[in-house]
Write a protein that holds these residues in place. Structure first.
Motif, mmCIF file in Angstrom:
data_model
loop_
_atom_site.group_PDB
_atom_site.id
_atom_site.type_symbol
_atom_site.label_atom_id
_atom_site.label_comp_id
_atom_site.label_asym_id
_atom_site.label_seq_id
_atom_site.Cartn_x
_atom_site.Cartn_y
_atom_site.Cartn_z
ATOM 1 N N ILE A 4 -4.495 13.708 -1.182
ATOM 2 C CA ILE A 4 -3.859 12.472 -0.729
ATOM 3 C C ILE A 4 -4.440 11.291 -1.501
ATOM 4 N N ILE A 5 -3.542 10.602 -2.172
ATOM 5 C CA ILE A 5 -3.920 9.429 -2.961
ATOM 6 C C ILE A 5 -3.454 8.191 -2.192
ATOM 7 N N TRP A 25 0.844 -1.207 0.000
ATOM 8 C CA TRP A 25 0.000 0.000 0.000
ATOM 9 C C TRP A 25 0.870 1.243 0.000
ATOM 10 N N PHE A 26 0.454 2.185 -0.821
ATOM 11 C CA PHE A 26 1.186 3.455 -0.854
ATOM 12 C C PHE A 26 0.243 4.621 -0.577
ATOM 13 N N ARG A 27 0.878 5.714 -0.163
ATOM 14 C CA ARG A 27 0.141 6.966 0.033
ATOM 15 C C ARG A 27 0.987 8.060 -0.607
ATOM 16 N N ILE A 28 0.361 8.863 -1.439
ATOM 17 C CA ILE A 28 1.092 9.947 -2.095
ATOM 18 C C ILE A 28 0.420 11.269 -1.729
ATOM 19 N N SER A 29 1.190 12.166 -1.136
ATOM 20 C CA SER A 29 0.659 13.486 -0.772
ATOM 21 C C SER A 29 1.119 14.494 -1.809
ATOM 22 N N ALA A 60 -4.497 21.308 -5.840
ATOM 23 C CA ALA A 60 -3.844 20.022 -5.546
ATOM 24 C C ALA A 60 -4.526 18.867 -6.276
ATOM 25 N N ILE A 61 -5.831 19.010 -6.569
ATOM 26 C CA ILE A 61 -6.539 17.931 -7.276
ATOM 27 C C ILE A 61 -6.018 17.825 -8.717
ATOM 28 N N GLU A 62 -5.814 18.976 -9.355
ATOM 29 C CA GLU A 62 -5.288 18.938 -10.725
ATOM 30 C C GLU A 62 -3.875 18.361 -10.753
ATOM 31 N N LYS A 63 -3.088 18.687 -9.746
ATOM 32 C CA LYS A 63 -1.728 18.137 -9.694
ATOM 33 C C LYS A 63 -1.787 16.634 -9.406
ATOM 34 N N ALA A 64 -2.752 16.227 -8.576
ATOM 35 C CA ALA A 64 -2.918 14.797 -8.286
ATOM 36 C C ALA A 64 -3.291 14.033 -9.554
#
Lengths: 415, 415
Positions: free
Chosen positions: B276-277, B200-204, B221-225
């Protein structure tokens, strides 16, 4: 005016500080409102303090609030009654503030009211307790200089601006009208005769759940939401290409569509079956909210011809929470002239006159109340709604002076 | 075997139903575990029931759990001791289930155990209480048919599989080894000698806040995500193009990168400053978790040369929560041969032998325990982790028969 305001800077600063130190987020407005009411009483205004909700408020077409109870957090109106024969003026400021957000992002406690290098810090300092303080300082300067005006000055401290303007709507329905209104939202002392309206939307995008290890058996709602966001970006571009009003010339995106939230999934190893996007759609001064809503619904019904999933599972669009009417005053209106002259008197240059990039209660006062409205106030939008929000105190004092001069001209001095 | 299992279908069904009716989500495993332990006691197994956490568990490199306390929810091992001289076999099933999700998505209560048209419904029915029931039925069939085996059969009912395998790791550290192991996860009765690992990963992803009306002053941040997600899709493609193992031929994406969650923003009118993904990265049987982690970190450090924001604000990658080692057994191993023969004896056709699209505790038993592992069981992955999860009872009975035949051959019948 200048002399009085200069000599009473500390008094004005303390007033603003006390207002900022009362956290007046939604449902918690009473503490800050009490500070305002105390000042009005001190100035001898005729007071009208009431819990909104009556006067057919909830049934009004412009009513927009998901709040069920306004008890204990009143609207306040204080009238500096004129001697008669002059034009009246509404001075309107909202007392509610948006949440502080993550406290960790703040260098100091969000409601500190801390002052450093001529800046007063805290949630609400710019949006818009600084503006409200400048109104009260202007009225105090007139009052305590022994000047009497012919026209009435109707000061309004309202709730619910950040959530759709039910507070200002309540003042209109209670009968408060005037020949003009000034709303000192943080325009950085530009004059905004036109204001963008706005509405909140929620878009639910369906996917199909699956185990992440066989993700190809599902349909990822996040990926489909990305297509929806792409479509919204395109819609934003299409809508803004149509804006030709020179008042928007210096604004990169006159009526933005902001993607404010996304939420999808609850387990890293699962394919999410639902994504929920929330955001804010700007409405041009010369269009109706209904037309803007229709345009977004239309866009979502044809997101992508290439995507059969979205074709069969049309995203569900809702309008919820806040909604603000656009405002649209003729820039040649007498109010703009008088305010511009006062500005020149203090700043010794012409003011910038633009369209506002955001909505204010001006939409309600003008569209529902039929009142000519200009938005003009101290503070810069960049710090509003952000961590470490602050306002330059110098701007508050200058705005107070400009507003005081405007009142003298608009309402006329009674001999 | 066939006769016994046929005559005891109702008994087997009731056992599975009782297991499903005990909701054994994380931290709540004891109820379902009690049903399993009761059955083991009835069959006269040597029991070892213990709360995991000792034996250097938390310090082991393969330990992966964010759970601080395993008290009250034990692992259970039941040994059907052989007469000696035969090969031993571990039969491993996990008792924990993933959360039921939104109850509204279920036609019936998620833990109903309801039976209709030969299907038993409920969270955990397929993943993997159906498989565990087939193990217990197989052992019961041997025992109650009066057969004694030479080799030991070590039945394990473990916790924590869905969150990283700490339960199975604890069995290895407690000393449980065998000449082979079968894990009856829902393979739809295919044989999986190789298993995908996963982590499992988490990307901020950072943005910059602003008021939605002047969204161009912020960075969404959503567009960058979305750019990050695009990069992850590309990484997934690159990684899967390298997979040449014919065992993955029928699998569209052998080692997927699943985007399981996204969360950004808290106000529709604000530009979100953080997204946060969370997701799951598949690991190929022949690669190490470390190599896969390095590859993702590398990808995120060069998302887009065109995007200066992400260049300066590199997304922050964390590995958290669950992690499963990949498994990699030679398809020519004796275990595969014996199991395949048993399969043919029951199904009258060759079994399908593939690589598993998901990780299991097989990675821990093989990589840490050095035990040859095959994953084989009833149920289809498509229903696992979903609403209205079910298992076909016929598949449970057939699996029980195939496993029983495998035990007779592998452990050998004692005269």
């Amino acid at each position: 005016m200048r002399q009085y305001i200069k000599e009473n800077r500390i008094k004005g600063t303390r007033l603003l500080q006390k207002m900022v130190q009362e956290p007046s987020t939604r449902g918690e407005e009473s503490g800050a409102q009490a500070v305002v009411i105390e000042k009005c009483r001190e100035l001898g205004f005729e007071m009208d303090i009431w819990e909104i909700g009556g006067d057919g408020l909830a049934g009004h077409p412009a009513f927009c609030s998901d709040r069920s109870n306004f008890k204990g957090n009143p609207n306040a109106v204080g009238i500096m009654r004129g001697t008669g024969g002059g034009k009246s003026m509404i001075l309107n400021g909202h007392i509610d503030v948006v949440p502080a957000g993550d406290v960790k992002d703040w260098d100091r406690e969000p409601y500190s009211g801390y002052i450093e290098s001529g800046k007063l810090y805290g949630r609400g300092s710019t949006d818009m307790k600084g503006g409200t303080a400048s109104l009260l300082m202007a009225m105090e300067a007139i009052k305590n200089s022994g000047i009497k005006l012919k026209g009435d000055v109707i000061f309004q401290s309202v709730i619910e601006e950040e959530s759709g303007g039910a507070g200002s709507l309540a003042t209109v329905l209670r009968g408060y009208k005037a020949d003009a209104a000034i709303i000192p939202e943080p325009t950085n002392m530009k004059l905004f005769p036109k204001q963008q309206g706005s509405m909140w939307f929620r878009i639910s995008v369906k996917g199909k759940g699956a185990h992440g290890g066989t993700r190809y058996e599902g349909v990822n709602a996040i990926e489909k939401a990305m297509l929806v966001i792409d479509r919204l970006r395109k819609l934003e571009m299409e809508r803004n290409e149509r804006i030709t009003d020179p008042f928007f010339d210096s604004i990169p995106i006159p009526i933005p569509i902001n993607i404010g939230k996304i939420q999808a999934g609850d387990w890293p190893s699962s394919v999410p079956d639902l994504a929920i996007i929330e955001g804010r759609m700007g409405v041009a001064p010369n269009e109706t909210q209904e037309d803007a809503k229709r345009e977004m619904a239309e866009a979502l019904s044809h997101i992508s011809n290439a995507d059969s999933w979205l074709e069969e599972n049309t995203p569900v669009l809702e309008w919820f929470g806040a909604s603000w009417l656009p405002g649209d005053l003729d820039p040649e209106h007498e109010l703009i002239k008088v305010l511009s002259e006062s500005f020149k008197g203090v700043k010794e240059r012409e003011p910038l006159i633009e369209a506002s990039p955001w909505a204010t209660d001006g939409g309600i006062l003008s569209k529902v109340g039929g009142i000519p409205v200009v938005v003009f106030g101290p503070g810069v939008t960049e710090t509003a709604h952000q961590a470490n929000e602050y306002i330059r105190l110098e701007d508050v004092f200058e705005s107070a002076e400009i507003i005081a001069l405007t009142l003298l001209k608009w309402c006329e001095i009674s001999e």
